[in-house]
Design an enzyme around this catalytic site. Structure first.
Site, short mmCIF file in Angstrom:
data_model
loop_
_atom_site.label_atom_id
_atom_site.label_comp_id
_atom_site.label_asym_id
_atom_site.label_seq_id
_atom_site.Cartn_x
_atom_site.Cartn_y
_atom_site.Cartn_z
N ASP A 1 5.49 5.33 -13.49
CA ASP A 1 6.65 5.36 -14.38
C ASP A 1 6.96 6.80 -14.78
O ASP A 1 6.18 7.44 -15.49
CB ASP A 1 6.36 4.50 -15.61
CG ASP A 1 7.57 4.36 -16.53
OD1 ASP A 1 8.61 5.00 -16.26
OD2 ASP A 1 7.46 3.61 -17.51
N HIS B 1 -3.34 12.35 5.63
CA HIS B 1 -4.34 11.36 5.20
C HIS B 1 -5.67 12.02 4.85
O HIS B 1 -6.46 11.47 4.08
CB HIS B 1 -4.54 10.29 6.28
CG HIS B 1 -4.90 8.95 5.73
ND1 HIS B 1 -5.83 8.77 4.74
CD2 HIS B 1 -4.45 7.71 6.05
CE1 HIS B 1 -5.94 7.48 4.47
NE2 HIS B 1 -5.11 6.82 5.24
#
Length: 462
Positions: A390, A167
């Site tokens: 994508d 993180h």
């Protein structure tokens, strides 16, 4: 049938050779995540292909596009440097030779089942995550991997891209930006198309920590606390003893929930309040006066003064905590009470430039105060939509956030992959607890929708 995942290859993907070394100090937004578990996500794509096509065409292209994406996201290929001498300060560093560990695998698991929304055993998903690299030593530093990838083929069905990140590397906006860039470069337009679409410098990431205004040296305050906590190698929370389910809120559901709030509510407030109240109503109600906490994360970019650019890569998350007595949330109007509490925190603090960072030096002590209390957090946001990443195969069919397996409790939140304007809520709970939540969720959404509610089958975990 026994399900197995077979490792086909392990490798390391560096950025192109011309990349320069880069060191980035941790801001106070970054350093608070120093001992937090890795953020683990799985993206499933329906893209039928053979093993031969996968190994000889798809994987080489993914490797090449990953390397090119790292050109603009060098810290992703680097390490978190943790000082052996704690008088020094931790940092992110990319040095020549650093790379992203990549695992290539094949699975015979049921792709349709894994990408469903019904109740599924949580442990099975961990085969799709990359192995955890060990901590390495270098001079006066411990080197901690901050990003790893596993690409898994389901022959004839689809592909899963699993990744884990420390993180400290960045928040959801940052990581989603990187994954989306990788996908765009891998897609039809290729690297030339990516460069053309991102010719404006404001659309590429910046890493300059001078944008974080810290006159009170909050980073040093946090480090003074965190350096006393032993550094541990990350591990998978196995066995989880949990199941995972996804719950759908269609746009019509959300709009009807908004009409039941006392004050105007956003889609986030409506969804978060609804899940929070359902969690409490389906849980332990033995002490009605006990506090229930809901942690509300917000992106501080553009909310602070001076503003932090939207293309800033790193952590920039501010959290606020809504607190309500358990009995009030478990009551019939618990949803409205929850929405009022969450909305009040957002309007009073997170949207207020004068309040959003007030008391930031106390964030660490505030976190410790929550230990042992009943807390619900949120992972992800529809604003940073990983499903749209994508790789040339269309949008992802499913997102699973495995990080929530190690928390008590947290929900994942993302846009619906099937219904425009809808939201998907992911939960990881013990089986009996999940069944109790599902029952309350079903009854509550039907009650909110009134007598004209559609078929009950559509309010089950979809």
């Amino acid at each position: 049938m026994t399900t197995t995942t077979t490792i086909l290859e392990t490798c390391h993907i560096p950025p192109p050779p011309a990349a320069n070394d880069l060191s980035i100090p941790l801001s106070f937004f970054d350093i608070k995540w120093l001992h937090y578990h890795p953020v683990r996500r799985l993206l499933f794509y329906h893209h039928p292909s053979s093993k031969s096509q996968f190994l000889h065409t798809i994987v080489p292209h993914l490797k090449q596009s990953l390397s090119l994406a790292l050109t603009h996201y060098l810290p992703v290929a680097g390490n978190l440097l943790y000082p052996s001498n704690t008088e020094k300060f931790p940092q992110l560093r990319y040095a020549a030779g650093d790379s992203v560990p990549v695992t290539i695998a094949e699975s015979n698991s049921d792709f349709e089942s894994l990408t469903g929304n019904h109740t599924r055993d949580a442990d099975q998903f961990y085969d799709l995550l990359p192995p955890i690299p060990p901590i390495e030593e270098e001079s006066d530093w411990k080197l901690i991997n901050i990003f790893a990838v596993q690409i898994t083929l389901f022959p004839g069905e689809g592909i899963c891209i699993g990744f884990s990140n420390h993180h400290c590397l960045g928040d959801a906006r940052s990581i989603v930006g990187f994954i989306s860039a990788w996908g765009e470069i891998n897609g039809i337009g290729g690297y030339e198309g990516f460069l053309s679409n991102h010719s404006d410098s404001l659309s590429l990431p910046i890493f300059d920590r001078s944008f974080i205004n810290d006159p009170n040296k909050i980073d040093a305050i946090f480090w003074k606390v965190l350096r006393n906590i032993p550094l541990k190698t990350a591990s998978f929370p196995l066995p989880t003893n949990r199941v995972r389910s996804t719950f759908l809120l269609r746009r019509s559901d959300i709009e009807k929930l908004k009409t039941a709030t006392k004050s105007p509510a956003s889609s986030f407030v409506a969804a978060a309040a609804f899940v929070w109240s359902c969690m409490v109503k389906s849980g332990d109600k033995s002490d009605e006066n006990a506090p229930e906490l809901f942690i509300i994360p917000a992106d501080a970019r553009g909310r602070v003064d001076p503003p932090i650019p939207e293309n800033y890569f790193g952590n920039c998350i501010v959290s606020s905590v809504a607190q309500v007595e358990r009995g009030k949330l478990a009551a019939e109007d618990g949803f409205a009470v929850a929405a009022e509490a969450i909305g009040g925190e957002i309007e009073g603090k997170l949207k207020n430039r004068d309040e959003i960072l007030r008391g930031a030096e106390n964030w660490m002590s505030d976190i410790f105060k929550c230990f042992g209390m009943s807390v619900l957090g949120v992972s992800g946001s529809p604003k940073f939509d990983l499903l749209k990443a994508d790789f040339g195969w269309g949008k992802a069919r499913k997102l699973e956030v495995l990080s929530i397996d190690g928390e008590n409790h947290s929900m994942s939140l993302c846009s619906s992959s099937d219904f425009n304007g809808g939201l998907e809520v992911g939960l990881s709970l013990p089986r009996e607890r999940m069944a109790a939540f599902e029952e309350v969720f079903r009854a509550s959404i039907m009650a909110a929708s009134g007598p004209a509610r559609r078929s009950p089958a559509l309010v089950e975990p979809l």
